[in-house]
Design an enzyme around this catalytic site. Structure first.
Site, mmCIF file in Angstrom:
data_model
loop_
_atom_site.group_PDB
_atom_site.id
_atom_site.type_symbol
_atom_site.label_atom_id
_atom_site.label_comp_id
_atom_site.label_asym_id
_atom_site.label_seq_id
_atom_site.Cartn_x
_atom_site.Cartn_y
_atom_site.Cartn_z
ATOM 1 N N THR A 171 -1.461 5.654 3.926
ATOM 2 C CA THR A 171 -1.625 4.202 3.914
ATOM 3 C C THR A 171 -0.694 3.594 4.958
ATOM 4 O O THR A 171 0.419 4.074 5.179
ATOM 5 C CB THR A 171 -1.337 3.597 2.527
ATOM 6 O OG1 THR A 171 0.022 3.830 2.170
ATOM 7 C CG2 THR A 171 -2.265 4.203 1.478
ATOM 8 N N SER A 200 0.465 2.134 12.282
ATOM 9 C CA SER A 200 1.655 1.699 13.018
ATOM 10 C C SER A 200 2.882 2.432 12.486
ATOM 11 O O SER A 200 2.886 2.956 11.368
ATOM 12 C CB SER A 200 1.842 0.183 12.867
ATOM 13 O OG SER A 200 2.967 -0.279 13.591
ATOM 14 N N GLY A 201 3.933 2.467 13.300
ATOM 15 C CA GLY A 201 5.249 2.900 12.853
ATOM 16 C C GLY A 201 5.295 4.298 12.269
ATOM 17 O O GLY A 201 4.743 5.253 12.819
ATOM 18 N N ILE A 202 5.959 4.424 11.121
ATOM 19 C CA ILE A 202 6.147 5.725 10.481
ATOM 20 C C ILE A 202 4.811 6.331 10.076
ATOM 21 O O ILE A 202 4.591 7.538 10.220
ATOM 22 C CB ILE A 202 7.087 5.587 9.269
ATOM 23 C CG1 ILE A 202 8.514 5.264 9.744
ATOM 24 C CG2 ILE A 202 7.082 6.850 8.413
ATOM 25 C CD1 ILE A 202 9.462 4.850 8.627
ATOM 26 N N GLY A 203 3.900 5.518 9.570
ATOM 27 C CA GLY A 203 2.595 6.026 9.168
ATOM 28 C C GLY A 203 1.826 6.607 10.335
ATOM 29 O O GLY A 203 1.213 7.680 10.226
ATOM 30 N N SER A 217 13.459 3.699 0.937
ATOM 31 C CA SER A 217 14.346 3.074 1.915
ATOM 32 C C SER A 217 15.776 3.173 1.429
ATOM 33 O O SER A 217 16.046 3.121 0.216
ATOM 34 C CB SER A 217 13.990 1.604 2.116
ATOM 35 O OG SER A 217 14.981 0.949 2.907
ATOM 36 N N TYR A 277 13.146 -6.709 -1.555
ATOM 37 C CA TYR A 277 12.838 -5.476 -0.827
ATOM 38 C C TYR A 277 13.617 -4.297 -1.408
ATOM 39 O O TYR A 277 13.048 -3.240 -1.704
ATOM 40 C CB TYR A 277 13.157 -5.654 0.651
ATOM 41 C CG TYR A 277 12.763 -4.462 1.494
ATOM 42 C CD1 TYR A 277 11.454 -4.303 1.932
ATOM 43 C CD2 TYR A 277 13.696 -3.484 1.837
ATOM 44 C CE1 TYR A 277 11.083 -3.204 2.688
ATOM 45 C CE2 TYR A 277 13.337 -2.384 2.586
ATOM 46 C CZ TYR A 277 12.031 -2.251 3.023
ATOM 47 O OH TYR A 277 11.672 -1.144 3.759
#
Length: 257
Positions: free
Chosen positions: A11, A15-18, A136, A149
């Site tokens: 999911t 973008s980014g880490i995915g 995180s 967050y």
């Protein structure tokens, strides 16, 4: 190839880490589906990944749409061996300046949707599959102004262990990858120029003993371990990729300057 003949869904893989994880999984032989809300970035991700990826435009907050997306991925690629619940949103929620709507939007995407992602995957998971949640270091750092967050990431940390217990009878492993500050497009709004990004990396990287931010590929490679048969007897843990910021904070680079 460590993921040959395995089927993975990521999911937020546009973008980014995915995205970095999708690329690593493809290179290791997996058949990969990625989800995202934005059709433009999904198409760009598919092109950058070489076209060998199934793209699914879906919002992780829509539980019914997620069920349909997982069913489609299974119909096209086969039953799932790997689920990386990576999608999430950033956001500050300082006391005295935060609306209920803003707070709950972060909780809904970063915690509630993670649970329902796994629930949507469940009917399509092979026994002995691997489920990976994205956490995180915010869960333990106590950074002011980020209660929602950090709270969601602490909740995901707990849920990793709950789901590991719940899915163990089927041999399904549930683990968490825990990034520290990582160089991804998520920083673009706060550091839009090269100079600003360099300053941001110096500040955030200086909080770790290794003295720099992580690269998305480094998170992806930790995720690869949890996805692969190398971790067949590993469940209910987190792998933290933060240069030692949470494990050895007294060795932070800033203390050596």
């Amino acid at each position: 190839m460590r993921l040959k003949n395995k089927v993975a869904i990521i999911t937020g893989g546009n973008s980014g880490i995915g995205f970095a994880t999708a690329r690593v999984f493809l290179n290791e032989g997996a058949k990969v589906a990625i989800t995202g809300r934005n059709p433009k970035t999904l198409a760009e991700a598919a092109e950058a990944l070489g076209g060998g990826v199934l793209t699914l435009q879906v919002d992780v907050n829509d539980a019914k749409a997620m069920e349909d997306a997982f069913a489609k991925a299974t119909a096209e690629l086969g039953k799932l061996d790997i689920v990386f619940a990576n999608a999430g949103i950033p956001g500050a929620t300082p006391l005295g300046q935060t609306s209920v709507e803003a707070f709950e939007a972060i909780v809904r995407t970063n915690f509630t949707a993670v649970f329902f992602t796994v629930q949507a995957a469940l009917p399509h998971l092979n026994d002995n599959a691997s489920v990976i949640l994205n956490g995180s270091v915010h869960a333990v750092l106590g950074i002011p102004g980020y209660s929602a967050y950090a709270g969601t990431k602490g909740a995901v940390r707990a849920m990793t262990r709950n789901l590991a217990s719940e899915l163990a009878p089927r041999g399904i492993r549930v683990n968490q990858v825990t990034p520290g500050g990582t160089r991804t497009p998520i920083w673009n709004p706060s550091a839009p120029t090269r100079e600003e990004m360099d300053a941001l990396e110096a500040r955030i990287g200086g909080l770790s003993p290794l003295g720099r931010m992580s690269e998305a590929d480094e998170i992806a490679k930790a995720t690869l371990y949890l996805a692969s048969d190398d971790s067949l007897n590993v469940s209910g843990i987190e792998i933290t990729v933060d240069g030692g910021a949470t494990g050895a904070p007294s060795g932070a680079k800033i203390f050596r300057q």
